[in-house]
Design an enzyme around this catalytic site. Structure first.
Site, PDB file in Angstrom:
ATOM      1  N   LYS A  35     -15.793  51.645  53.013  1.00 47.83           N
ATOM      2  CA  LYS A  35     -15.783  50.175  53.013  1.00 47.83           C
ATOM      3  C   LYS A  35     -16.353  49.699  51.685  1.00 47.83           C
ATOM      4  O   LYS A  35     -17.552  49.804  51.433  1.00 47.83           O
ATOM      5  CB  LYS A  35     -16.618  49.599  54.156  1.00 47.83           C
ATOM      6  CG  LYS A  35     -16.419  48.083  54.305  1.00 47.83           C
ATOM      7  CD  LYS A  35     -17.506  47.424  55.125  1.00 47.83           C
ATOM      8  CE  LYS A  35     -18.674  46.972  54.284  1.00 47.83           C
ATOM      9  NZ  LYS A  35     -18.353  45.844  53.351  1.00 47.83           N
ATOM     10  N   GLY A  86     -26.707  50.575  47.451  1.00 49.50           N
ATOM     11  CA  GLY A  86     -26.920  49.133  47.467  1.00 49.50           C
ATOM     12  C   GLY A  86     -28.392  48.809  47.483  1.00 49.50           C
ATOM     13  O   GLY A  86     -29.231  49.632  47.098  1.00 49.50           O
ATOM     14  N   GLU A 128     -28.746  55.497  48.308  1.00 46.93           N
ATOM     15  CA  GLU A 128     -29.148  55.274  46.911  1.00 46.93           C
ATOM     16  C   GLU A 128     -29.412  53.788  46.779  1.00 46.93           C
ATOM     17  O   GLU A 128     -28.498  52.982  46.780  1.00 46.93           O
ATOM     18  CB  GLU A 128     -28.048  55.758  45.967  1.00 46.93           C
ATOM     19  CG  GLU A 128     -28.543  55.979  44.546  1.00 46.93           C
ATOM     20  CD  GLU A 128     -28.272  54.800  43.655  1.00 46.93           C
ATOM     21  OE1 GLU A 128     -29.192  53.949  43.526  1.00 46.93           O
ATOM     22  OE2 GLU A 128     -27.173  54.712  43.095  1.00 46.93           O
ATOM     23  N   CYS A 140     -28.462  49.892  39.063  1.00 46.16           N
ATOM     24  CA  CYS A 140     -29.645  50.233  39.851  1.00 46.16           C
ATOM     25  C   CYS A 140     -30.674  50.982  39.016  1.00 46.16           C
ATOM     26  O   CYS A 140     -31.883  50.831  39.222  1.00 46.16           O
ATOM     27  CB  CYS A 140     -29.242  51.056  41.067  1.00 46.16           C
ATOM     28  SG  CYS A 140     -28.305  52.546  40.668  1.00 46.16           S
ATOM     29  N   GLU A 174     -36.831  43.572  41.964  1.00 48.27           N
ATOM     30  CA  GLU A 174     -35.737  44.002  41.095  1.00 48.27           C
ATOM     31  C   GLU A 174     -34.824  42.803  40.856  1.00 48.27           C
ATOM     32  O   GLU A 174     -34.137  42.361  41.773  1.00 48.27           O
ATOM     33  CB  GLU A 174     -34.958  45.145  41.744  1.00 48.27           C
ATOM     34  CG  GLU A 174     -33.806  45.650  40.886  1.00 48.27           C
ATOM     35  CD  GLU A 174     -32.979  46.709  41.603  1.00 48.27           C
ATOM     36  OE1 GLU A 174     -32.361  47.524  40.905  1.00 48.27           O
ATOM     37  OE2 GLU A 174     -32.939  46.698  42.854  1.00 48.27           O
TER      38      GLU A 174
END
Length: 485
Positions: A185, A236, A258, A292, A389
């Site tokens: 997805k 994500g 992750e 990331c 972040e």
């Protein structure tokens, strides 16, 4: 604003209105239950639609993957490798169309989108070169003990919007190379490039091996909860990762997560500010900070702090920002309206705290989700920009007096994806890097990834790892065979 002619050419060539992209279920292109709009972040306007899969269609995709898995697992490793190598050729043959789609849906400049497609192909090629052989754990007069690794079954993958292909293709390769089948997805913000890739891949793979369903959060939750899926691989945010973990708990699925980084870099007092300024800038602002493992916090020794701020600010003011089809553009927009609001809110918090803005600090006065590349100093570690972040083109530069202090502050974050240390004395910098509580620590470099080196986060930056044989094993079940002599 008049849009660049290359954008119009891309839309005309792709013909998204005439040939809308479809779901891939059991080897067939399928229309969704409905369609949803995909927004071009450079214009904040929809430019295409994507299929919205129903929960019933998700069940069909999982059932197809389950049916296909035994025969796929029975194929020799070398045969699966060859099938996947054909997907690398497909990526390269379709590079230009995929790059156009990435620029339209994600916003990054077209040259960077081309790089992403090429990098996805290269990662695929390096991953399939790996093997997971049977290991002999003991062989003596009592007998022989072997460690085998077997496929888990059906893998569910949920992929993010910042790198629509380069963070999707490796999940497919991990799953299929190791004998699993997969249901993917993609992010509803950037579904089109992944849908196109999967749709074209059906001609090269057995039906049901690779299935692609697009849709919103409800579909992702159903995928994570599905009883016939044995593993979830998710990339994500940490917040969404917790939800995926909770949804997977009912069936104790294997997980590879992750998650967010908020990565720190430390500049030691012997570093050369001019020599490191460009690599630091690139590592913080690539993809407009939407990586990331990008540098999110920069700790600089007080002796160099002013010089580093000035060198970074010069580059932030000079870098070309714009729509991805405009010539010479280096940085594109923030990908979506929600993230745009988050970054601007973080900047407002920094402004209220009396931060000094060396460059940027505001949205650009143009359509789309653009924020000026921003360099900030004078913030405490509990400010939002340091503690969270930002995932945008914003970098806080923080001063320190003692290396032990810098390490302690860098490690104070709940996240630990990657980190780096910068200095002329490489062995000394390496000793500092070894103290960082992260999955990957580097010296005089930051943004790097090799498909034959394991990658994963410490603390709340994730679970498990991907890449290398270690990453492949996370898609397999360890199986000990103990036979007497």
């Amino acid at each position: 604003m008049e849009h660049h002619p290359m954008r119009a050419e891309a839309l005309r060539t792709l013909r998204l209105d005439d040939t809308p992209l479809m779901l891939s279920i059991d080897g067939q292109a399928r229309e969704g239950e409905s369609r949803f709009e995909v927004i071009d972040p450079a214009t904040a306007q929809p430019f295409a639609t994507a299929p919205e899969a129903s929960l019933a269609q998700l069940d069909e995709a999982v059932a197809a993957a389950r049916r296909a898995q035994p025969a796929w697992a029975a194929r020799p490793w070398a045969e699966r490798r060859q099938k996947l190598l054909a997907l690398a050729d497909l990526l390269l043959q379709d590079l230009e169309s995929l790059a156009w789609l990435i620029t339209l849906e994600q916003g990054k400049p077209l040259p960077r989108a081309r790089d992403e497609v090429a990098r996805a192909a290269a990662q695929l090629q390096r991953l399939v070169a790996l093997d997971v052989p049977v290991e002999t754990l003991r062989e003596d007069a009592q007998g022989r003990v072997e460690l085998h690794h077997r496929p888990l079954g059906v893998v569910g993958a949920i992929t993010p919007w910042n790198m629509p292909l380069v963070l999707c293709v490796p999940k497919i390769v991990h799953a299929l190379l190791t004998g699993n089948t997969i249901v993917v997805k993609p992010s509803p913000y950037t579904p089109l490039s992944a849908l196109r890739f999967a749709q074209r891949a059906q001609a090269l793979l057995p039906a049901g091996t690779l299935n692609m369903v697009s849709g919103g959060n409800d579909l992702g939750r159903a995928l994570a909860e599905h009883p016939d899926i044995q593993k979830i691989s998710f990339t994500g945010s940490a917040a969404t990762g917790r939800k995926v973990m909770a949804s997977s708990a009912g069936t104790l699925k294997r997980l590879t997560l992750e998650l967010g980084g908020n990565d720190a870099a430390i500049v030691l007092p012997d570093a050369d500010p001019e020599a490191i300024a460009q690599p630091l800038f690139n590592a913080a602002f690539a993809n407009s900070g939407q990586i990331c493992m990008a540098i999110k916090r920069l700790y600089v020794h007080e002796r160099l702090h002013g010089a580093v701020c000035e060198a970074l600010a010069q580059r932030a003011k000079a870098v070309a920002v714009g729509g991805g089809f405009e010539p010479g553009v280096v940085l594109g927009p923030v990908q979506n309206a929600a993230q745009h609001r988050i970054v601007l809110g973080i900047l407002d918090d920094a402004r209220e705290r009396g931060a000094r803005f060396h460059a940027g600090g505001q949205a650009l006065d143009r359509e789309g989700y653009f924020i000026a590349p921003t360099v900030v100093s004078g913030l405490a570690d509990d400010s939002r920009l340091v503690a969270e972040e930002p995932f945008g083109p914003v970098l806080p530069v923080l001063s320190f007096t003692d290396v032990d202090e810098a390490v302690q502050r860098a490690n104070a974050s709940p996240y630990g994806l990657t980190g780096s240390v910068w200095g002329r004395d490489v062995p000394a910098a390496a000793r500092v890097a070894a103290r960082l509580e992260v999955g990957t620590a580097s010296v005089n470099q930051h943004l790097w990834l090799d498909a034959q080196i394991p990658f994963g986060g410490a603390k709340q930056s994730g679970l498990g790892s991907e890449y290398a044989a270690q990453g492949l094993k996370h898609y397999m079940q360890a199986h000990v065979v103990n036979a007497p002599a």
